[in-house]
Design a protein around this motif. Structure first.
Motif, PDB file in Angstrom:
ATOM      1  N   LEU A 152      20.325 -12.687  -8.212  1.00 21.88           N
ATOM      2  CA  LEU A 152      21.407 -13.677  -8.463  1.00 21.88           C
ATOM      3  C   LEU A 152      21.229 -14.918  -7.604  1.00 21.88           C
TER       4      LEU A 152
ATOM      5  N   ALA B 147      26.249 -14.534  -3.235  1.00 21.26           N
ATOM      6  CA  ALA B 147      26.574 -13.370  -4.081  1.00 21.26           C
ATOM      7  C   ALA B 147      26.887 -12.198  -3.158  1.00 21.26           C
TER       8      ALA B 147
ATOM      9  N   ILE C 133      30.538 -14.007  -7.092  1.00 22.73           N
ATOM     10  CA  ILE C 133      29.470 -15.008  -7.223  1.00 22.73           C
ATOM     11  C   ILE C 133      30.084 -16.393  -6.979  1.00 22.73           C
TER      12      ILE C 133
END
Length: 551
Positions: free
Chosen positions: A77, A86, A127
């Motif tokens: 990510l 993240a 996120i």
């Protein structure tokens, strides 16, 4: 350079450029705001799509506590361009994260559910994207857009300026040059015919200016013709004015001379009145003496007595003592002696009065001769003596009308001036004052004052006569104005001129009809003016009479 002094092209160009720049900035700002919102919305959608794609993997790895797998997912990510941070957390306290939390984050939180039970939450996936990255990208894009638009504006403005300069500024400059060269007496300055045929606004201005020039030239020709006509009339008028002015000056000089002669005649008439009065008295006294000598006198009676005594000479003693007639001789001699003595005294008195009358005549003639002798000569004068001389000349009128004269003289009031003019002014003023009291039923009072005031001497003549009304006051010193049936109207006018010639003033005050009047003559102690008036002074007197003051 001041904005008002800049050229029209520069101002128009600046206006076009400024407006265009403001419009571009406004449109760019709206575009940036729209792109910013779209970019934020796109990041949110991408994060949601990313979570949806990895959520099942994260759920299984967290259920099995596969930390390596979880770490690998977080690293994956973090490698995405818009993801800065993240993190995965579990209910039992396990927290794993990758990246640095942004200062201005775009955060997306999603619950992690159990693979066995869809409704059981076993953790949370967080996120976060960096909003500053989005803003930086947008700002770089905005600078590119603004630069491109600025260059486009400059290009468009330059094109507009060129068009404006060619279509507007240059014709206006040509119009300005043409207008500055317009001459009323010349047709050489003409406009290009092509310009006159143009149908737009500038062409209309050209045609209007061309019409204006032609009208100006026509008007100029009319003005030239009118000026030539006026010049002819001006020449004739100046010649006529010069002739009339010379005639007026000569006539005025003659009138001034006539007024002076009339004043001298008035003085002479007064002198003749006084001489006539004295000669009348002298004639009466001479007739009385003649009558006395012609009638029977004591000498005749004495001669009769002598003849009688001669007849009685042989017996004179007896006649004087015994005769009745003889005894009356001595008393008769006493009567004759007394009568002779009375007649002698009467004759002495008559002769004395006769000598006085003849002396008065001699003095009056002597004063008149001395006054007329020094005309135009400046000499030292005692103002009080001048007033007394005039009173002596007016003594007949003063005695005839029983005028009470009051004198208030300040001692030793002297001046240097023309005796003749001073006496003429005073004679006119005192004579007018006596005439103004002819109709008085009460006491006639004439008050004469002489005093010094600064560097001037003052003579004031006040009467209690008919006075002067406000209407008469405005015309009192004007030439030709008179209230007397036999007046000529230039006595006071001549006096006012003489007073100015002597450097002084003559003023009049009155409280109205029946309230008497006061005339004040003020003269400088030292007269520095000419004894004869100039042409300018004569004309000035006709145009501006002396000041009058009404009480």
């Amino acid at each position: 350079m001041h904005f008002r002094t800049t050229s029209l092209a520069a101002r128009a160009s600046l206006a076009v450029f400024t407006i265009s720049l403001l419009v571009v900035i406004a449109l760019s700002a709206f575009q940036l705001i729209y792109d910013y919102n779209e970019e934020i919305e796109q990041v949110h959608n991408q994060i949601e799509a990313l979570e949806a794609s990895v959520l099942s993997v994260v759920s299984r790895s967290l259920w099995t506590y596969d930390q390596d797998q979880l770490r690998s997912i977080l690293l994956g990510l973090k490698t995405l361009p818009y993801v800065s941070y993240a993190a995965i957390s579990s209910d039992d306290g396990l927290i794993m994260s990758e990246g640095k939390r942004p200062q201005i984050p775009i955060t997306q939180r999603t619950d992690i559910t159990s693979p066995a039970a869809a409704h059981e939450v076993i953790g949370e996936l967080v996120i976060e994207a960096e909003k500053a990255l989005i803003v930086g990208n947008l700002w770089r894009r905005a600078k590119s857009i603004l630069l491109a638009n600025f260059l486009l504006i400059m290009l468009i403005s330059g094109i507009i300026i060129l068009i404006f300069q060619f279509k507007v500024t240059r014709p206006l400059i040509e119009l300005s040059d043409y207008a500055s060269k317009i001459q009323m007496n010349s047709l050489s300055n003409t406009i290009d015919p092509k310009r006159l045929q143009e149908e737009h606004e500038v062409g209309r201005v050209y045609r209007a200016i061309d019409t204006m020039q032609r009208n100006i030239q026509k008007d100029f020709q009319t003005i030239l013709e009118a000026e030539a006509e006026l010049e002819k009339y001006k020449t004739n008028l100046e010649k006529l004015v010069q002739e009339r002015t010379e005639k007026l000056i000569q006539t005025t000089k003659n009138l001034v001379d006539s007024s002076r002669k009339a004043g001298m005649a008035e003085v002479a008439i007064g002198v003749l009145h006084n001489i006539g009065n004295a000669l009348t008295g002298a004639n009466v006294k001479v007739q009385n003496l003649h009558h006395s000598f012609q009638n029977e006198t004591p000498i005749g009676h004495l001669q009769d007595l002598i003849r009688l005594l001669k007849e009685q000479e042989p017996r004179l003693g007896e006649f004087l003592t015994r005769d009745d007639r003889g005894r009356k001789v001595l008393p008769f001699l006493e009567v004759i002696s007394q009568e002779w003595n009375d007649q002698h005294e009467a004759h002495k008195r008559s002769i004395t009065l006769l000598r006085k009358d003849l002396s008065t005549v001699s003095q009056l003639i002597s004063k008149q001769q001395s006054h007329a002798k020094f005309t135009g000569t400046v000499e030292n004068l005692l103002l009080a003596d001048c007033v007394d001389d005039v009173l002596a000349l007016q003594s007949y009128e003063i005695d005839k009308y029983h005028v009470k004269v009051t004198k208030d003289y300040q001692p030793s009031v002297t001046l240097s001036s023309d005796r003749h003019k001073v006496l003429q002014i005073l004679t006119n003023l005192i004579g007018n004052a006596i005439q103004a009291m002819h109709q008085n039923q009460d006491e006639r009072r004439l008050t004469l004052s002489v005093y010094r005031e600064g560097d001037q001497v003052v003579a004031v003549v006040t009467d209690n006569g008919v006075g002067i009304s406000a209407e008469q006051m405005n015309s009192m010193f004007r030439y030709g104005y008179t209230t007397k049936k036999s007046g000529h109207g230039f006595g006071l006018h001549s006096c006012s001129i003489d007073a100015k010639i002597l450097g002084g003033t003559l003023t009049c005050t009155s409280e109205g009809s029946g309230q008497g009047a006061t005339f004040t003559l003020m003269l400088p102690i030292h007269n520095t003016k000419r004894s004869t008036p100039s042409d300018e002074e004569i004309l000035g007197e006709l145009e501006s009479p002396p000041d009058l003051q009404s009480a």
